[in-house]
Design a protein around this motif. Structure first.
Motif, PDB file in Angstrom:
ATOM      1  N   TYR A  85       1.005  91.760  -9.011  1.00  0.00           N
ATOM      2  CA  TYR A  85       0.425  90.499  -8.545  1.00  0.00           C
ATOM      3  C   TYR A  85      -1.097  90.627  -8.465  1.00  0.00           C
ATOM      4  O   TYR A  85      -1.829  89.775  -8.972  1.00  0.00           O
ATOM      5  CB  TYR A  85       1.012  90.120  -7.185  1.00  0.00           C
ATOM      6  N   ARG A 119       8.774  87.401  -6.955  1.00  0.00           N
ATOM      7  CA  ARG A 119       8.381  88.750  -7.391  1.00  0.00           C
ATOM      8  C   ARG A 119       9.361  89.360  -8.381  1.00  0.00           C
ATOM      9  O   ARG A 119       8.990  90.213  -9.177  1.00  0.00           O
ATOM     10  CB  ARG A 119       8.146  89.662  -6.195  1.00  0.00           C
ATOM     11  N   ARG A 148       8.210  88.746 -11.925  1.00  0.00           N
ATOM     12  CA  ARG A 148       6.973  89.368 -12.381  1.00  0.00           C
ATOM     13  C   ARG A 148       7.291  90.504 -13.344  1.00  0.00           C
ATOM     14  O   ARG A 148       8.289  91.205 -13.187  1.00  0.00           O
ATOM     15  CB  ARG A 148       6.177  89.915 -11.194  1.00  0.00           C
ATOM     16  N   CYS A 204       2.065  87.595 -13.908  1.00  0.00           N
ATOM     17  CA  CYS A 204       1.883  88.583 -12.835  1.00  0.00           C
ATOM     18  C   CYS A 204       1.811  87.951 -11.451  1.00  0.00           C
ATOM     19  O   CYS A 204       2.179  88.587 -10.467  1.00  0.00           O
ATOM     20  CB  CYS A 204       0.614  89.396 -13.078  1.00  0.00           C
TER      21      CYS A 204
END
Length: 117
Positions: free
Chosen positions: A12, A93, A96, A88
């Motif tokens: 991230y 999550r 990602r 990203c």
């Protein structure tokens, strides 16, 4: 902020850095005040970019890329960078990419080194 540091958190953060480089300004300059507003500004920017890409807008890239480049960049490389940056910073999550796949994409992107004349 209160979550443990994981590989997905690192991805991230890397996405934020990529988007900052393309845009030419730090995330802290995207919005004023506290971190929540910065996060909201990032989310808003990503949503706008995704919408423009999906709608096939021609000028979406020029709206995002640092104007100091004066159009002297590889559109293919920028499209790849923005795509990686957006993936990203995906809110979920689990969606990602891994850092290994980010590196692979960027290495492949390096093959597009021809700048427009």
């Amino acid at each position: 902020l209160n979550q443990p540091i994981t590989a997905k958190v690192d991805v991230y953060s890397y996405g934020v850095v990529i988007l900052e480089m393309v845009k030419g300004i730090r995330l802290s300059n995207w919005a004023t005040d506290d971190g929540d507003e910065q996060e909201a500004e990032l989310t808003k920017c990503v949503r706008i970019i995704k919408r423009k890409i999906q709608q096939g807008e021609e000028s979406w890239m020029e709206d995002i890329v640092d104007t100091r480049l004066q159009g002297k960049y590889s559109r293919k490389q920028v499209a790849t960078l923005i795509g990686v940056g957006i993936s990203c910073v995906e809110e979920d999550r689990k969606k990602r990419p891994t850092m290994a796949s980010v590196v692979q994409t960027l290495l492949e992107c390096d093959e597009y080194t021809t700048l427009p004349q």
